[in-house]
Scaffold this motif. Sequence first.
Motif, short mmCIF file in Angstrom:
data_model
loop_
_atom_site.label_atom_id
_atom_site.label_comp_id
_atom_site.label_asym_id
_atom_site.label_seq_id
_atom_site.Cartn_x
_atom_site.Cartn_y
_atom_site.Cartn_z
N LEU A 9 43.94 26.14 35.09
CA LEU A 9 45.28 26.69 34.90
C LEU A 9 46.12 25.78 34.00
N GLY A 10 45.91 24.49 34.10
CA GLY A 10 46.61 23.55 33.23
C GLY A 10 46.26 23.78 31.76
N ARG A 11 44.96 23.95 31.49
CA ARG A 11 44.53 24.24 30.11
C ARG A 11 45.10 25.58 29.64
N PHE A 12 45.11 26.57 30.53
CA PHE A 12 45.66 27.88 30.22
C PHE A 12 47.14 27.77 29.85
N ASN A 13 47.89 27.01 30.65
CA ASN A 13 49.32 26.84 30.38
C ASN A 13 49.57 26.12 29.06
N MET A 14 48.73 25.15 28.74
CA MET A 14 48.88 24.45 27.45
C MET A 14 48.63 25.41 26.29
N LEU A 15 47.62 26.25 26.42
CA LEU A 15 47.34 27.23 25.37
C LEU A 15 48.46 28.26 25.26
N ARG A 75 38.95 33.34 24.65
CA ARG A 75 38.15 33.94 25.71
C ARG A 75 37.55 32.89 26.66
N ASP A 76 37.08 31.77 26.13
CA ASP A 76 36.46 30.74 26.96
C ASP A 76 37.44 30.22 28.02
N THR A 77 38.67 29.99 27.61
CA THR A 77 39.68 29.48 28.54
C THR A 77 39.98 30.51 29.61
N LEU A 78 40.12 31.77 29.20
CA LEU A 78 40.41 32.83 30.16
C LEU A 78 39.27 32.99 31.16
N GLU A 79 38.03 32.93 30.67
CA GLU A 79 36.88 33.03 31.57
C GLU A 79 36.78 31.82 32.49
N ALA A 80 37.15 30.65 31.99
CA ALA A 80 37.13 29.43 32.82
C ALA A 80 38.12 29.55 33.97
N VAL A 81 39.28 30.15 33.70
CA VAL A 81 40.28 30.33 34.76
C VAL A 81 39.73 31.27 35.83
N ILE A 82 39.13 32.38 35.43
CA ILE A 82 38.58 33.33 36.40
C ILE A 82 37.43 32.71 37.17
N ALA A 87 57.34 34.85 25.94
CA ALA A 87 58.55 35.67 26.00
C ALA A 87 58.31 36.99 26.74
N SER A 88 57.07 37.36 26.97
CA SER A 88 56.74 38.61 27.65
C SER A 88 57.34 38.62 29.06
N GLN A 89 58.06 39.69 29.37
CA GLN A 89 58.70 39.81 30.68
C GLN A 89 57.66 39.78 31.80
N ASN A 90 56.54 40.47 31.59
CA ASN A 90 55.49 40.50 32.60
C ASN A 90 54.91 39.11 32.83
N MET A 91 54.69 38.35 31.75
CA MET A 91 54.14 37.00 31.87
C MET A 91 55.14 36.07 32.54
N GLN A 92 56.41 36.21 32.23
CA GLN A 92 57.42 35.38 32.88
C GLN A 92 57.47 35.64 34.38
N GLN A 93 57.40 36.93 34.74
CA GLN A 93 57.44 37.29 36.15
C GLN A 93 56.21 36.76 36.88
N LEU A 94 55.04 36.92 36.28
CA LEU A 94 53.81 36.42 36.92
C LEU A 94 53.84 34.90 37.04
N SER A 95 54.31 34.22 36.00
CA SER A 95 54.39 32.76 36.04
C SER A 95 55.35 32.29 37.13
N GLU A 96 56.47 33.01 37.27
CA GLU A 96 57.43 32.65 38.31
C GLU A 96 56.85 32.86 39.70
N GLU A 97 56.14 33.97 39.89
CA GLU A 97 55.51 34.24 41.18
C GLU A 97 54.44 33.19 41.49
N LEU A 98 53.69 32.79 40.47
CA LEU A 98 52.66 31.78 40.66
C LEU A 98 53.29 30.44 41.02
N THR A 99 54.37 30.08 40.37
CA THR A 99 55.07 28.84 40.68
C THR A 99 55.61 28.87 42.11
#
Length: 198
Positions: A110-116, A66-73, A125-137
């Motif tokens: 975001l770097g810490r989030f990606n490491m986690l 939760r701490d990492t997710l809140e830090a990103v937001i 492996a989640s399709q939704n996460m892959q799509q969001l990551s690709e859009e973010l990139t």
Amino acid sequence: MDFTWIIVLAVILLLAFFLITTYNRLVALKNRFKNAFAQIEVQLKRRYDLIPNLVETAKGYMSHERDTLEAVIQARNQASAGLQKAAGDPGNAQAINQLAQGESALGGALGRFNMLMEAYPDLKASQNMQQLSEELTSTENRVAFARQAFNDAVMEYNTTRQSFPAVVFAGMVGHATDATLLEFADSEQIQAAPKVSF
């Protein structure tokens, strides 16, 4: 009419023409870097809109992070506030620096989030996460191109403003200060050559 008056009039007209030309060139260049900043704004807003979706998708998998997710937001909100201030006046050095600091904090979060995220194979492996990551990139690449265009426009404005004889008149026609380049914390890393070891 006296020949002296003709020379004086010609010099005055030449000076007036030069002032008008210098002023118009500086205005055109300032508008160009403001437009370039508007392109950065569009891409950063897109990025800021993607981040909450990324965090929401990850919440189900990373509930105890939760701490990492809140830090990103929190970093996203800080960067977004910096963007709003800079969008109001892209020529304001303090606003541009605040945006750069906010973007640096967001990049770190975001770097810490990606490491986690690496520790959660189901999440990766989640399709939704892959799509969001690709859009973010993809958005990150667009931000980089837009930032380059902005910095090029700022450099051209500053060079024109600082060049003689425009530097003599720039302050008188409302262009007293240089515009500020938008540099994120990653600029030192980008400049450094990659190190490869075996």
